[in-house]
Design a protein around this motif. Structure first.
Motif, mmCIF file in Angstrom:
data_model
loop_
_atom_site.group_PDB
_atom_site.id
_atom_site.type_symbol
_atom_site.label_atom_id
_atom_site.label_comp_id
_atom_site.label_asym_id
_atom_site.label_seq_id
_atom_site.Cartn_x
_atom_site.Cartn_y
_atom_site.Cartn_z
ATOM 1 N N ILE A 135 69.524 67.144 28.355
ATOM 2 C CA ILE A 135 70.732 67.549 29.077
ATOM 3 C C ILE A 135 71.900 66.618 28.741
ATOM 4 C CG2 ILE A 135 71.782 67.748 31.369
ATOM 5 C CD1 ILE A 135 69.042 68.657 32.404
ATOM 6 N N GLU A 173 64.168 75.936 32.550
ATOM 7 C CA GLU A 173 64.413 74.556 32.130
ATOM 8 C C GLU A 173 65.792 74.357 31.522
ATOM 9 O OE1 GLU A 173 61.710 76.530 28.943
ATOM 10 O OE2 GLU A 173 61.893 76.470 31.137
ATOM 11 N N GLY A 176 69.494 73.180 33.990
ATOM 12 C CA GLY A 176 70.030 71.852 34.251
ATOM 13 C C GLY A 176 71.186 71.465 33.354
ATOM 14 N N VAL A 181 73.150 72.605 39.542
ATOM 15 C CA VAL A 181 72.534 73.938 39.527
ATOM 16 C C VAL A 181 72.810 74.606 40.869
ATOM 17 C CG1 VAL A 181 70.404 75.249 39.181
ATOM 18 C CG2 VAL A 181 70.744 73.095 37.961
#
Length: 318
Positions: A135, A173, A176, A181
């Protein structure tokens, strides 16, 4: 191979986002959606002239079908001569079959390019062309023309509460990557599903408009009906594909389309609807002017009532 297209699409989107940012909050979903819509307008405006040429070429091709059929029958045992005479006729009529493919050849790379560019804002997934970035790395990696700040702006932007590069089948997944979120798959579906239905309906209606014009021209005698059963069957199949197959593909693949891409498709179809009506009206007016010119030329060269028609051959023999 497609990198130049990706850079070109991202450059146009970047430009319009900068323009819109002078008026709207650059980090808002509305500013990004408006940039996507303006990208659509830019591409489609560029294609107006080729589309007009395509329509004119189509009418000329319909006009020369009897001559093409005569060439096929005359040289049915000589393929080389048939191709030579066909090309000669196309040149005389000012028809370029390849030119008719230009609008489609441009629009498909644009669709693929925008799909990829929007998808590349979030590269935390592991399937397909995803890079499996973390991320943090994803949020600090440029996306073609877009710098890090713009990548983060796009990821954090929301339209109706969902990210612009989210899609219905997106893996959990990958959520993020969008910062906080604050959305669910249900919210994505609530935004994407109506857009998918709008695109499906608009695609169907644009096809119906085109087919209705074909039928109207045949009824008025401007266009001849297919010359044999095979051609009639092929035309029916093409019409059914336009009416049902293409909208069906959109309906079943819409779960993979990003919210931003759906806005592109919706605005693209709206443009198509009005552009078709304008082009049809313009070409019809040109056709009427040409018919009027031919009638006038025929009237001015016809003998006056009571006057004997001139016979050039008789004059030469005397």
């Amino acid at each position: 191979m497609l990198n130049p297209i990706y850079y070109a699409i991202s450059a146009i989107l970047w430009f319009w986002h900068k323009v819109v940012s002078y008026v709207l909050d650059p980090d808002s979903g509305v500013s990004w959606v408006l940039a996507i819509v303006l990208l659509t307008v830019t591409i489609r405006a560029f294609l107006v002239k080729p589309m007009l040429k395509q329509m004119r070429s189509t009418l000329k091709m319909q006009e020369m079908q009897p001559k093409m059929q005569a060439i096929r029958e005359k040289y049915k045992n000589d393929q080389a001569k048939m191709m030579e005479e066909s090309r000669k006729l196309q040149k005389e009529m000012g028809v370029n079959p390849i030119a008719g493919c230009i609008p489609l050849l441009v629009q498909m790379p644009v669709f693929i390019g925008l799909f990829h560019v929007l998808r590349s804002f979030n590269r935390t997934g592991t399937g397909g062309t995803q890079l499996g970035l973390s991320i943090e790395v994803n949020r600090n990696t440029p996306n073609y023309i877009f710098g890090v700040d713009e990548v983060q702006s796009f990821l954090d932007a929301r339209i109706f509460g969902v990210p612009l590069s989210s899609y219905i089948s997106m893996p959990n997944e990958m959520f993020g990557a969008f910062g906080t979120v604050d959305f669910t798959r249900g919210k994505i579906m609530a935004v994407a599903a109506p857009l998918i239905l709008i695109v499906v309906f608009a695609t169907h209606m644009n096809a119906r408009l085109s087919i209705a014009r074909q039928e109207e021209r045949r009824r008025s005698g401007k266009t001849k009906a297919p010359q044999n059963d095979m051609m009639a069957t092929q035309m029916q199949m093409m019409n059914k594909m336009m009416l049902w197959f293409m909208p069906g593909i959109i309906l079943f693949t819409g779960v993979f389309w990003h919210i931003g891409l759906l806005f592109y498709m919706a605005s693209n179809n709206v443009w198509t609807f009005f552009q078709q009506r304008w082009i049809f009206a313009k070409v019809d007016a040109e056709e009427e002017e040409e018919l009027a010119r031919k009638r006038e030329a025929k009237r001015t060269t016809a003998p006056r009532p009571g006057q004997k028609p001139k016979n050039p051959k008789k004059g030469k023999n005397s």
